[in-house]
Design a protein around this motif. Structure first.
Motif, PDB file in Angstrom:
ATOM      1  N   SER A   1      -3.555   3.876  -3.012  1.00  0.00           N
ATOM      2  CA  SER A   1      -4.072   4.116  -1.665  1.00  0.00           C
ATOM      3  C   SER A   1      -3.424   5.373  -1.105  1.00  0.00           C
ATOM      4  N   LYS A   2      -4.234   6.422  -0.965  1.00  0.00           N
ATOM      5  CA  LYS A   2      -3.677   7.712  -0.554  1.00  0.00           C
ATOM      6  C   LYS A   2      -4.744   8.555   0.133  1.00  0.00           C
ATOM      7  N   ASP A   3      -4.332   9.224   1.196  1.00  0.00           N
ATOM      8  CA  ASP A   3      -5.208  10.178   1.883  1.00  0.00           C
ATOM      9  C   ASP A   3      -4.906  11.566   1.340  1.00  0.00           C
ATOM     10  N   LEU A   4      -5.772  12.060   0.481  1.00  0.00           N
ATOM     11  CA  LEU A   4      -5.527  13.332  -0.198  1.00  0.00           C
ATOM     12  C   LEU A   4      -5.700  14.551   0.703  1.00  0.00           C
ATOM     13  N   SER A   5      -6.126  14.351   1.951  1.00  0.00           N
ATOM     14  CA  SER A   5      -6.195  15.481   2.875  1.00  0.00           C
ATOM     15  C   SER A   5      -4.835  15.781   3.485  1.00  0.00           C
ATOM     16  N   VAL A   6      -3.848  14.924   3.208  1.00  0.00           N
ATOM     17  CA  VAL A   6      -2.492  15.098   3.726  1.00  0.00           C
ATOM     18  C   VAL A   6      -1.665  15.911   2.725  1.00  0.00           C
ATOM     19  N   PRO A   7      -1.024  16.999   3.163  1.00  0.00           N
ATOM     20  CA  PRO A   7      -0.191  17.795   2.257  1.00  0.00           C
ATOM     21  C   PRO A   7       0.849  16.938   1.545  1.00  0.00           C
ATOM     22  N   GLY A   8       1.001  17.172   0.256  1.00  0.00           N
ATOM     23  CA  GLY A   8       1.978  16.441  -0.538  1.00  0.00           C
ATOM     24  C   GLY A   8       1.426  15.193  -1.197  1.00  0.00           C
ATOM     25  N   SER A   9       0.243  14.743  -0.778  1.00  0.00           N
ATOM     26  CA  SER A   9      -0.303  13.488  -1.295  1.00  0.00           C
ATOM     27  C   SER A   9      -0.720  13.584  -2.758  1.00  0.00           C
ATOM     28  N   ALA A  10      -1.229  14.726  -3.170  1.00  0.00           N
ATOM     29  CA  ALA A  10      -1.664  14.877  -4.565  1.00  0.00           C
ATOM     30  C   ALA A  10      -0.478  14.728  -5.518  1.00  0.00           C
ATOM     31  N   LYS A  11       0.642  15.326  -5.152  1.00  0.00           N
ATOM     32  CA  LYS A  11       1.836  15.196  -6.000  1.00  0.00           C
ATOM     33  C   LYS A  11       2.321  13.756  -6.024  1.00  0.00           C
ATOM     34  N   GLU A  12       2.198  13.068  -4.895  1.00  0.00           N
ATOM     35  CA  GLU A  12       2.590  11.658  -4.846  1.00  0.00           C
ATOM     36  C   GLU A  12       1.725  10.815  -5.771  1.00  0.00           C
ATOM     37  N   VAL A  13       0.437  11.132  -5.844  1.00  0.00           N
ATOM     38  CA  VAL A  13      -0.451  10.429  -6.767  1.00  0.00           C
ATOM     39  C   VAL A  13       0.008  10.645  -8.204  1.00  0.00           C
ATOM     40  N   PHE A  14       0.285  11.880  -8.547  1.00  0.00           N
ATOM     41  CA  PHE A  14       0.747  12.199  -9.898  1.00  0.00           C
ATOM     42  C   PHE A  14       2.040  11.457 -10.222  1.00  0.00           C
ATOM     43  N   GLU A  15       2.965  11.474  -9.289  1.00  0.00           N
ATOM     44  CA  GLU A  15       4.252  10.812  -9.519  1.00  0.00           C
ATOM     45  C   GLU A  15       4.084   9.303  -9.681  1.00  0.00           C
ATOM     46  N   GLU A  16       3.150   8.713  -8.940  1.00  0.00           N
ATOM     47  CA  GLU A  16       2.909   7.281  -9.073  1.00  0.00           C
ATOM     48  C   GLU A  16       2.293   6.952 -10.427  1.00  0.00           C
ATOM     49  N   VAL A  17       1.372   7.788 -10.874  1.00  0.00           N
ATOM     50  CA  VAL A  17       0.779   7.591 -12.192  1.00  0.00           C
ATOM     51  C   VAL A  17       1.852   7.690 -13.279  1.00  0.00           C
ATOM     52  N   GLU A  18       2.734   8.666 -13.121  1.00  0.00           N
ATOM     53  CA  GLU A  18       3.838   8.839 -14.077  1.00  0.00           C
ATOM     54  C   GLU A  18       4.749   7.616 -14.086  1.00  0.00           C
ATOM     55  N   SER A  19       5.054   7.101 -12.898  1.00  0.00           N
ATOM     56  CA  SER A  19       5.956   5.941 -12.800  1.00  0.00           C
ATOM     57  C   SER A  19       5.347   4.691 -13.434  1.00  0.00           C
ATOM     58  N   LEU A  20       4.020   4.623 -13.459  1.00  0.00           N
ATOM     59  CA  LEU A  20       3.320   3.494 -14.080  1.00  0.00           C
ATOM     60  C   LEU A  20       3.198   3.665 -15.590  1.00  0.00           C
TER      61      LEU A  20
END
Length: 254
Positions: free
Chosen positions: A55-74
């Protein structure tokens, strides 16, 4: 070994249609969207697959990297990336809310660029991957009354076609989907449902299926619908000033 696809904007419109297409073919899913409840519902629908939701709002700066990091952590490896999330706004540039327009730029351009940047290296390392970037027929000409939206989609098309050449000696493909007006919630968000451009809007499931099949074949640019193809190709030969006038006309009310 099963392949995994990451889809942004996965809870509605073309994004949800892509979810159904990939799920029906048995791919594992990583779904990104703002609507947590809808994400949970989709996950329950496809309990036979490995479905991860973010669950992420990709219009928010920094959110795309957070998505990547979450995928990596999984510990998930992404084979296919579908950059679908985006929105538009109708109105004169100086009369629309600047913050909403900047959010549009961030979602349509920055998030797409960042996600591609973060996931591409691993695709290159294994020499396999597919990227689908959703642009629009808006990419082919300037668009008065939707100036920023048209500009963002022009970026997506140019960026994606450049990547095709950069990756030409690899087994990684980049496909740009350029639909015209499509029956999704885009129309209501952009406030364009009553405009001439939406008078012959295409069905979202048909657009997604065309894009999906072309994506699987590794095609470079996909324009859906005969009328849209004619319009996009014609724009290449018309003076930019005339293309802009036509775009302004179709953005007007029916």
């Amino acid at each position: 070994m099963k392949k995994t696809v990451l889809i942004t904007g996965a809870t509605s419109g073309l994004g949800y249609e892509f979810v159904k297409l990939f799920a029906n073919d048995g791919y594992d899913l990583v779904l990104v969207a703002r609507n947590t409840q809808k994400l949970e519902e989709i996950k329950l629908t496809y309990s036979n697959l490995n479905v991860s939701i973010i669950s992420k709002d990709l219009s928010v700066p920094g959110s795309a990297k957070e998505v990547f990091e979450e995928v990596e952590s999984l510990g998930i490896e992404i084979d296919f990336l579908v950059n679908n999330a985006g929105f538009g706004l109708l109105g004169k540039f100086d009369e629309l809310d600047i913050n909403k327009q900047l959010n549009m730029v961030h979602l349509n351009v920055m998030a797409l660029t960042e996600l591609t940047y973060y996931f591409l290296p691993k695709m290159k390392k294994k020499n396999f991957g597919k990227i689908l970037n959703v642009a629009s027929t808006a990419a082919f000409q300037p668009g008065p009354l939707m100036a920023v939206y048209y500009a963002t989609k022009a970026f997506v098309l140019s960026f994606s076609e450049a990547l095709v050449e950069e990756l030409s000696e690899t087994n990684i493909t980049v496909t740009t989907l350029c639909p015209g007006a499509t029956k999704t919630n885009f129309g209501s968000v952009a406030n364009v449902e009553d405009t001439k451009m939406f008078s012959q809007a295409m069905n979202s499931s048909n657009v997604a299926k065309t894009g999906y099949l072309s994506f699987m074949k590794g095609e470079r640019v996909v324009i859906t619908g005969t009328f849209n193809k004619i319009g996009a190709y014609s724009a290449k030969f018309l003076p930019r000033s005339l293309s802009a006038k036509i775009a302004k006309y179709v953005a007007g009310e029916k």
